[in-house]
Design an enzyme around this catalytic site. Structure first.
Site, short mmCIF file in Angstrom:
data_model
loop_
_atom_site.label_atom_id
_atom_site.label_comp_id
_atom_site.label_asym_id
_atom_site.label_seq_id
_atom_site.Cartn_x
_atom_site.Cartn_y
_atom_site.Cartn_z
N ASP A 82 -35.35 -22.30 35.12
CA ASP A 82 -34.71 -23.33 35.94
C ASP A 82 -35.77 -24.19 36.61
O ASP A 82 -36.61 -23.70 37.36
CB ASP A 82 -33.81 -22.68 36.99
N TYR A 87 -39.21 -30.50 41.49
CA TYR A 87 -40.07 -29.33 41.67
C TYR A 87 -41.49 -29.57 41.16
O TYR A 87 -42.40 -28.82 41.52
CB TYR A 87 -39.51 -28.12 40.94
N LYS A 117 -33.03 -31.05 36.38
CA LYS A 117 -32.12 -31.78 37.24
C LYS A 117 -32.64 -33.19 37.50
O LYS A 117 -33.86 -33.38 37.66
CB LYS A 117 -31.93 -31.04 38.57
N HIS A 150 -28.92 -33.21 40.86
CA HIS A 150 -29.51 -32.29 41.83
C HIS A 150 -28.72 -32.24 43.15
O HIS A 150 -28.52 -31.16 43.71
CB HIS A 150 -30.95 -32.70 42.10
#
Length: 352
Positions: A82, A87, A117, A150
């Site tokens: 994930d 990120y 996302k 997101h």
């Protein structure tokens, strides 16, 4: 009425009754079977999402440690990775996945389930597809297995880092953004599409116009925020819940120690010879949810997989159900007096 016609009508009525009985029994089975029984042999939810995934929302990520940790996770048996544009871990994840294939840890890219996302700054109808193409370039992959919105939030293009100001926020064009997500799916760049942090009300709005319904809603779920109302809604609509922060995200800038320090969970863990983390993850697992665990420590990665082959008792489940509820990740940074969401009540549609 001719005899043959009467006989046919009678037979049709019997068939209809039998069919209704079978359908009713099937529906009862779907509602009452244990979560373990809905899993495939590969440990996946009915939508194809592996039940346990590795989270990579690490603070201040350094590419090589992330790559090594993801590669080790694949060796240990993790198959769901994930990530998200926000990120900044897509690159090392792609490197680790390619290395895993070269080393024979998995037969092919198809053995891995990769989620990413679209960030709020790209949650514009004309920016979703370019954002996914950048994600695929970072991952060095031709597709992602799941692509998600997101947050139900839109920011100015290019706004990726906090702190955010009131001027950074724009109205969220849910229909336009979702149509762009559907196009990503039709093009084969995203095998499935979903959302994160959507309330029941937002999901209901989305379902009112979606041609392709969301496969997954990834939200905060843990014993301190159990999401009973949302889970029931998603079950009725065929949307798989995926839990982030199942341990309360202790140690993050927004997390809490309320989960890992729970007296109830400590007592249950001690009586079962398990860790508090395992009890939390097993509880989420038994709800039928998928879950994302985030640790790059090898012993904890192993521990977080050891949640099958045992179960909580009914008495233990009842004790957990009585834990006082409060949402940990409230999303306060997306609330502004001058933005689309002027309060937490508006962001979560009162579901907080």
């Amino acid at each position: 009425m001719p005899a043959c016609t009467a006989t046919q009508e009678l037979k049709r009525g019997v068939d209809d009754t039998r069919r209704a009985k079978v359908e009713a029994e099937a529906e009862w089975g779907r509602r009452t079977r244990r979560p373990d029984q809905t899993m495939s042999a590969a440990g996946r939810a009915p939508c194809g999402l592996p039940r346990v995934g590795l989270g990579t929302a690490v603070q201040g990520p350094r590419p090589d440690p992330v790559r090594r940790a993801v590669l080790r996770a694949i060796q240990l048996g993790y198959r769901h990775l994930d990530t998200a544009a926000h990120y900044a871990t897509e690159g090392p994840i792609g490197e680790a996945a390619a290395e895993a294939v070269r080393e024979g840890l998995v037969a092919s890219r198809g053995d891995l389930f990769v989620t990413s996302k679209v960030w709020c700054a790209d949650a514009h109808p004309d920016r979703v597809l370019p954002a996914l193409r950048r994600t695929l370039s970072n991952l060095q992959m031709e597709y992602v297995d799941l692509y998600m919105i997101h947050w139900p939030v839109t920011m100015n293009a290019g706004r990726f880092t906090a702190p955010f100001t009131p001027e950074d926020f724009e109205p969220f064009d849910m229909r336009g953004v979702w149509e762009a997500m559907e196009e990503c799916h039709r093009m084969g760049l995203a095998k499935s599409i979903g959302v994160c942090n959507f309330s029941c009300k937002k999901l209901e709005t989305l379902l009112s116009f979606a041609t392709i319904p969301p496969a997954v809603n990834q939200v905060e779920i843990n014993p301190v925020w159990q999401q009973r109302k949302l889970r029931e809604f998603c079950r009725e609509k065929g949307i798989q819940l995926c839990a982030y922060s199942p341990l309360g995200a202790k140690g993050t800038h927004w997390g809490s120690d309320s989960v890992m320090d729970s007296g109830v969970l400590h007592e249950i863990a001690k009586s079962k010879g398990k860790t508090v983390a395992q009890v939390c993850l097993r509880w989420v697992y038994e709800q039928g949810d998928c879950l994302i665990v985030k640790s790059f420590d090898e012993s904890r990665m192993k521990e977080n997989l050891d949640i099958v082959g045992w179960e909580l008792t009914e008495e233990e489940r009842q004790r957990i159900s009585k834990i006082p509820q409060r949402k940990i990740n409230q999303g306060r940074r997306y609330v502004s007096e001058h933005g689309p969401y002027k309060s937490l009540e508006e962001l979560w549609d009162g579901e907080i």
